[in-house]
Design an enzyme around this catalytic site. Structure first.
Site, PDB file in Angstrom:
ATOM      1  N   HIS A 144       0.817  -1.215   0.000  1.00 27.00           N
ATOM      2  CA  HIS A 144       0.000   0.000   0.000  1.00 27.00           C
ATOM      3  C   HIS A 144       0.850   1.263   0.000  1.00 27.00           C
ATOM      4  O   HIS A 144       0.335   2.368  -0.044  1.00 27.00           O
ATOM      5  CB  HIS A 144      -0.975  -0.021   1.185  1.00 27.00           C
ATOM      6  CG  HIS A 144      -2.034  -1.060   1.023  1.00 27.00           C
ATOM      7  ND1 HIS A 144      -3.146  -1.137   1.827  1.00 27.00           N
ATOM      8  CD2 HIS A 144      -2.173  -2.082   0.135  1.00 27.00           C
ATOM      9  CE1 HIS A 144      -3.901  -2.152   1.453  1.00 27.00           C
ATOM     10  NE2 HIS A 144      -3.321  -2.746   0.428  1.00 27.00           N
ATOM     11  N   ARG A 290      -6.732   2.736   2.192  1.00 30.51           N
ATOM     12  CA  ARG A 290      -7.156   1.385   2.569  1.00 30.51           C
ATOM     13  C   ARG A 290      -6.770   1.011   4.001  1.00 30.51           C
ATOM     14  O   ARG A 290      -6.726  -0.162   4.345  1.00 30.51           O
ATOM     15  CB  ARG A 290      -6.550   0.371   1.580  1.00 30.51           C
ATOM     16  CG  ARG A 290      -7.114   0.489   0.177  1.00 30.51           C
ATOM     17  CD  ARG A 290      -6.252  -0.235  -0.840  1.00 30.51           C
ATOM     18  NE  ARG A 290      -4.981   0.447  -1.059  1.00 30.51           N
ATOM     19  CZ  ARG A 290      -4.046   0.040  -1.919  1.00 30.51           C
ATOM     20  NH1 ARG A 290      -4.234  -1.057  -2.621  1.00 30.51           N
ATOM     21  NH2 ARG A 290      -2.917   0.719  -2.064  1.00 30.51           N
TER      22      ARG A 290
END
Length: 669
Positions: A144, A290
């Site tokens: 990420h 996220r």
């Protein structure tokens, strides 16, 4: 800052123009890849719509990197920046050479993504007895930091893909590329589910608005720059800051108990990436959207946000004259260096093994600078890394996530599917430490073709529902619509022999896996890259097979050699002094955990490897010389059982660690 959907409209225009040229002149696949991008569109009307950041960015060499990754390379400012196209190391394999998803080498359709998932990747639950779940946690945190594909999202809470399955053709989003489920599916037929929503990625705009085949783009940056902590736009980065003392905003929910802060509440678009049980419950906000995808990931975000604030508070004691901006940027610079160091010093050696690290130039210097920056290296993320290779962790996912006490005793576990988009356990005092202890004590699943049903049948399951989505089908579908070449082509790229029959794969993967492949694919060259990659037998001393090891090592090589701000570099405005650099080299993930949790006082030196109690029991049988060699890192046991002996020699108290691994922030004054 361009919105992804606005950039996509320019990408569509360039794709349409390319398609017209292909049709008019009957261009071959090779001409689409090699010749179309040579056309200079700046002398055409295209220049009227070409985004400015793709043609004329003014860069100045400075001490601190930009959030958006622009100017990481002064000669090629968009390399590694947000909204840049994914980088291709092999030409794409679109069915029409331009945009249609990949098909079989026999020109037939490939087996449905769900058929590959259920046939090739059943839940057989093996364990790998060296790696902990912390490998997955750090791996996803790194993922990420690297990749987020630009796709259309539902307009309401920008959470899920646009709805595709239950809409008539004339109302469907043109990006819809649904995953069809066969009538006889062992699981989904029980609920009469015949389709899963899935949308294609937006087409990118290449630098200079060049023409060519479809290429997706990355919403994140291609270098390891801590955007998980700090965000990728200047405006969002400001929103995450407290505005004083160089600190990030946090939520002091446990201050009355003397416990450390949690991440701040996500108050705007509260349902984005979050399944809330009621309107008074909120998820968390961090640098990457996220953060709430699953609770373990939220823990990693919390840990590194706390680390930033810990460093900023120490810096202000040493430099009381520094203002908020200087404190923030200096703490950020140190945290990014820590993330880079932990990744290359602890994560990659376990993942790739020493031989692969050496082959791809990934071994860190011990006490001198590393002068390996190369302005000709593009650090942008490789398409196959984003859509396949760095999704290796899906194979390691456990069925349940465990909580352990500070005394290294199991407390309880929760099904993985119940923690996806529901990080609310962290609002209970002391639970954060228990999950961190669990990450270091719980065994990861084996690196193989077995995937837990928690993500093949229950991914993003709604509250009260009996089924969810299938992550493995998503991996296949994403690879195909990206035009990612097959597993066989990447085998060849990585120096392994091409094969034309399934029998020739014997030795590379288990016999039963090969038999299953031959039952659904017409030719070995049709096997999807993700599926073939997780099915390979691991290399000696590595968690990965040769193909994934090669793609991942290539990406991490680009990220190091192509980053002008890399923490080991000399002679840059951003360079640390050698004394500062040597202090950073003392950082270990264990140290970060000890400094940023409340109750934990004993952990293993390397949290990504199990503290193997059997090995400790056998220490008594070893002679003193061997023990000394182990302690000095000069013992390489041959036996597989003791393969990770160096890492698991003993648990070590944080107080002892402080003596061994102390580092001084006064080097940063």
């Amino acid at each position: 800052m361009w919105r992804p959907e606005d950039l996509a409209t320019v990408g569509e225009l360039l794709l349409d123009i390319s398609a017209n040229l292909v049709q008019t002149y009957g261009l071959t696949f090779e001409e689409i890849e090699k010749s179309l991008p040579l056309i200079d569109t700046s002398k055409t009307l295209i220049r009227e719509v070409c985004p400015a950041f793709l043609s004329n960015v003014e860069c100045r060499a400075g001490k601190y990197r930009r959030n958006d990754g622009l100017c990481t390379n002064l000669q090629n400012p968009t390399w590694g920046a947000t909204l840049a196209p994914f980088q291709r190391v092999l030409s794409p394999r679109f069915a029409d050479g331009l945009t249609a998803p990949r098909i079989s080498v026999t020109s037939h359709d490939l087996p449905l993504s769900r058929i590959v998932s259920r046939t090739m990747h059943p839940d057989e639950g093996y364990h790998d007895h060296a790696g902990t779940v912390m490998v997955i946690a750090w791996g996803q945190f790194m993922d990420h930091d690297y990749t987020l594909t630009g796709t259309p999202l539902d307009p309401l809470n920008r959470n899920d893909p646009e709805e595709c399955c239950h809409r008539p053709p004339h109302l469907k989003n043109p990006y819809c590329n649904e995953i069809l489920i066969p009538e006889d599916d062992y699981f989904y037929r029980l609920f009469n589910v015949k389709c899963m929503d899935f949308v294609r990625a937006f087409p990118a705009v290449r630098p200079g608005c060049r023409l060519g085949s479809r290429v997706p783009f990355n919403l994140l940056t291609g270098v390891l720059d801590g955007n998980t902590v700090y965000g990728i736009t200047e405006s969002f980065a400001r929103k995450l800051r407290a505005g004083y003392g160089g600190l990030l905003r946090m939520n002091p929910v446990f201050s009355e108990y003397g416990l450390k802060d949690l991440l701040p509440l996500k108050l705007d678009i509260p349902d984005e990436g979050c399944t809330r049980p009621n309107r008074s419950m909120f998820c968390f906000e961090a640098g990457e959207i996220r953060v709430n995808e699953q609770l373990v990931l939220t823990c990693m975000h919390t840990l590194m946000a706390r680390e930033h604030n810990r460093i900023a508070k120490t810096l202000i004691q040493i430099n009381p004259h520094w203002d908020d901006e200087t404190l923030y940027q200096e703490a950020r610079r140190i945290v990014i260096a820590e993330i880079q160091h932990i990744t290359y010093n602890e994560f990659l050696p376990i993942l790739l093994g020493k031989d692969v690290m050496e082959k791809f130039g990934l071994l860190l210097e011990k006490n001198s600078y590393w002068d390996g920056y190369d302005e000709s290296v593009n650090p942008s993320v490789i398409d196959a890394f984003a859509s396949a290779a760095f999704r290796f962790g899906h194979s390691l996912l456990p069925t349940a996530v465990e909580r352990w006490s500070k005394a290294h005793k199991f407390i309880a576990s929760k099904r993985l599917s119940d923690l996806i988009r529901r990080p609310f356990d962290l609002y209970r005092a002391g639970v954060f430490d228990e999950y961190i202890m669990g990450l270091m004590n719980q065994v990861a699943q084996a690196m193989d073709d077995s995937i837990t049903q928690e993500v093949t049948n229950h991914l993003f399951k709604k509250v009260g529902a009996k089924f969810g989505l299938d992550l493995v089908s998503f991996n296949m579908q994403r690879g195909r619509e990206f035009g990612i070449p097959s597993y066989m082509e990447f085998r060849k790229f990585c120096g392994l022999p091409w094969v034309d029959t399934f029998d020739e794969l014997h030795g590379s993967m288990p016999n039963e896996t090969i038999r299953r492949y031959s039952s659904i694919f017409e030719h070995p060259a049709d096997v999807d890259l993700w599926s073939g990659g997780v099915s390979e037998r691991p290399l000696p001393g590595s968690m990965l097979g040769p193909t994934f090891a090669c793609i991942i090592a290539t990406q991490f090589s680009y990220s190091r050699r192509g980053d002008r701000f890399w923490y080991e570099l000399p002679n840059q405005p951003s360079s640390f002094t050698l004394d500062q650099l040597n202090e950073i080299r003392k950082i270990k993930l264990a140290r970060v955990i000890c400094d940023n949790t409340d109750l934990i006082d004993t952990i293993q030196i390397y949290p990504m490897v199990l503290p193997d109690h059997e090995i400790r029991k056998n220490l008594a049988n070893l002679d003193q010389k061997t023990i000394t060699n182990v302690a000095n890192n000069s013992y390489e046991p041959r036996s597989t059982t003791l393969r990770h002996f160096f890492y698991t020699l003993r648990d070590i108290g944080c107080r002892q660690m402080q003596r061994r691994c102390s580092y001084r922030l006064d080097e940063y004054s």
